[in-house]
Enzyme design. Structure first.
Site, mmCIF file in Angstrom:
data_model
loop_
_atom_site.group_PDB
_atom_site.id
_atom_site.type_symbol
_atom_site.label_atom_id
_atom_site.label_comp_id
_atom_site.label_asym_id
_atom_site.label_seq_id
_atom_site.Cartn_x
_atom_site.Cartn_y
_atom_site.Cartn_z
ATOM 1 N N ARG A 65 -12.749 -0.961 -2.130
ATOM 2 C CA ARG A 65 -11.530 -0.283 -2.595
ATOM 3 C C ARG A 65 -10.303 -1.134 -2.295
ATOM 4 N NH1 ARG A 65 -8.960 1.828 -6.258
ATOM 5 N NH2 ARG A 65 -7.791 3.753 -5.929
ATOM 6 N N CYS A 95 -7.557 -2.540 -5.080
ATOM 7 C CA CYS A 95 -6.115 -2.284 -5.002
ATOM 8 C C CYS A 95 -5.325 -3.591 -5.055
ATOM 9 C CB CYS A 95 -5.789 -1.525 -3.715
ATOM 10 S SG CYS A 95 -6.280 0.207 -3.739
ATOM 11 N N HIS A 155 0.964 4.934 -2.050
ATOM 12 C CA HIS A 155 0.326 6.003 -1.292
ATOM 13 C C HIS A 155 1.200 6.673 -0.242
ATOM 14 C CE1 HIS A 155 -3.325 5.085 -3.389
ATOM 15 N NE2 HIS A 155 -3.220 3.808 -3.048
ATOM 16 N N CYS A 213 0.842 -1.195 0.000
ATOM 17 C CA CYS A 213 0.000 0.000 0.000
ATOM 18 C C CYS A 213 0.881 1.250 0.000
ATOM 19 C CB CYS A 213 -0.902 0.014 1.229
ATOM 20 S SG CYS A 213 -1.984 -1.420 1.419
#
Length: 278
Positions: A235, A239, A196, A192
């Site tokens: 979501r 991803c 991000h 992740c």
């Protein structure tokens, strides 16, 4: 020389104790990273997702126009109607939640010592249904569940996130979520954080990558890519698929712990769900 060597050894032994991480220290470092990297972005703006990024200046102007009549409006209305519709026993969803559901979303998810697990708002909505004689929703990512989830979040709109971590079980769940966030997976070997944290604010083809800070406070969201309102678990699944990893089931332990970690990282940010996203 002997004294110097003793001091060096003492410092080496004490260092792990002094630098011992806690959820609170991790949260402060996480937020400080983004404050330093994007010094001109006001802290509260991170609740606006990708539109907080400096590179999204032009997109932000379009987004503000869309927000005059956002695509999630009808879903939010449906959520309100469902929330206020009595079950067969005469109770409504409000009977299951503190303060009738007003202002509670900023405390979700939470560690439940009775069941020894992280519980999300989606889980508690389904539990409420069962308690009042209704069948739980099987689809927990879109449809009526997303609509109700959005309405309850809206009842806390603008209030700061306040997640409690006050027990060994909660700490364990937090670090499980933290591990998931930073661990690489899938064919692309991405975490992740790859997108991000390290690449936040940069462009990926025609898209701008949002920052991890703020992720979660804006879901459920109506995404143009989906053409519907969807929950945070939806979501997460998307991803995972994009990096070539098999997604977990919605509301799985893995996703609930991840949400617990992310929402704690968002401490102090205002609840901004439902939202409109690309």
């Amino acid at each position: 020389m002997k004294t110097s060597a003793t001091l060096v050894l003492a410092a080496a032994l004490l260092a792990p104790l002094v630098a011992q991480a806690t959820p609170q220290s991790d949260m402060h470092k996480f937020q400080a990273y983004f404050r330093k990297r994007f010094p001109n972005v006001p802290f509260k703006d991170y609740a606006n997702g990708v539109y907080a990024m400096p590179a999204a200046k032009n997109l932000r102007a379009q987004w503000k126009q869309i927000m005059e009549f956002p695509s999630y409006t009808f879903a939010l209305d449906r959520g309100k109607r469902l929330w206020n519709t009595p079950f067969k026993d005469g109770n409504t969803y409000a009977s299951c939640f503190k303060n009738g559901g007003v202002g509670i979303a900023t405390h979700y998810p939470y560690w439940d010592p009775a069941t020894k697990e992280v519980r999300t708002l989606v889980m508690d909505i389904n539990t409420c249904r069962v308690r009042n004689g209704a069948a739980p929703y099987k689809n927990v990512t879109t449809g009526p569940m997303a609509d109700i989830d959005a309405y309850v979040k809206h009842l806390s709109y603008g209030k700061p996130v306040e997640i409690e971590i006050n027990s060994p079980g909660a700490v364990k769940a937090f670090y499980a979520g933290e591990h998931f966030f930073w661990a690489r997976r899938g064919q692309l070997n991405f975490s992740c954080a790859t997108c991000h944290v390290w690449n936040a604010g940069k462009r990926l083809r025609g898209n701008i990558i949002g920052a991890a800070l703020g992720q979660g406070v804006d879901f459920p969201a109506y995404r143009s890519a989906w053409g519907t309102l969807g929950t945070l678990a939806k979501r997460y699944q998307g991803c995972n698929k994009k990096v070539g990893a098999a997604p977990f089931k919605p509301e799985s332990v893995q996703y609930r712990d991840l949400e617990f970690y992310q929402m704690y990282m968002n401490t102090g940010l205002p609840e901004s769900a439902p939202s409109q996203r690309p």
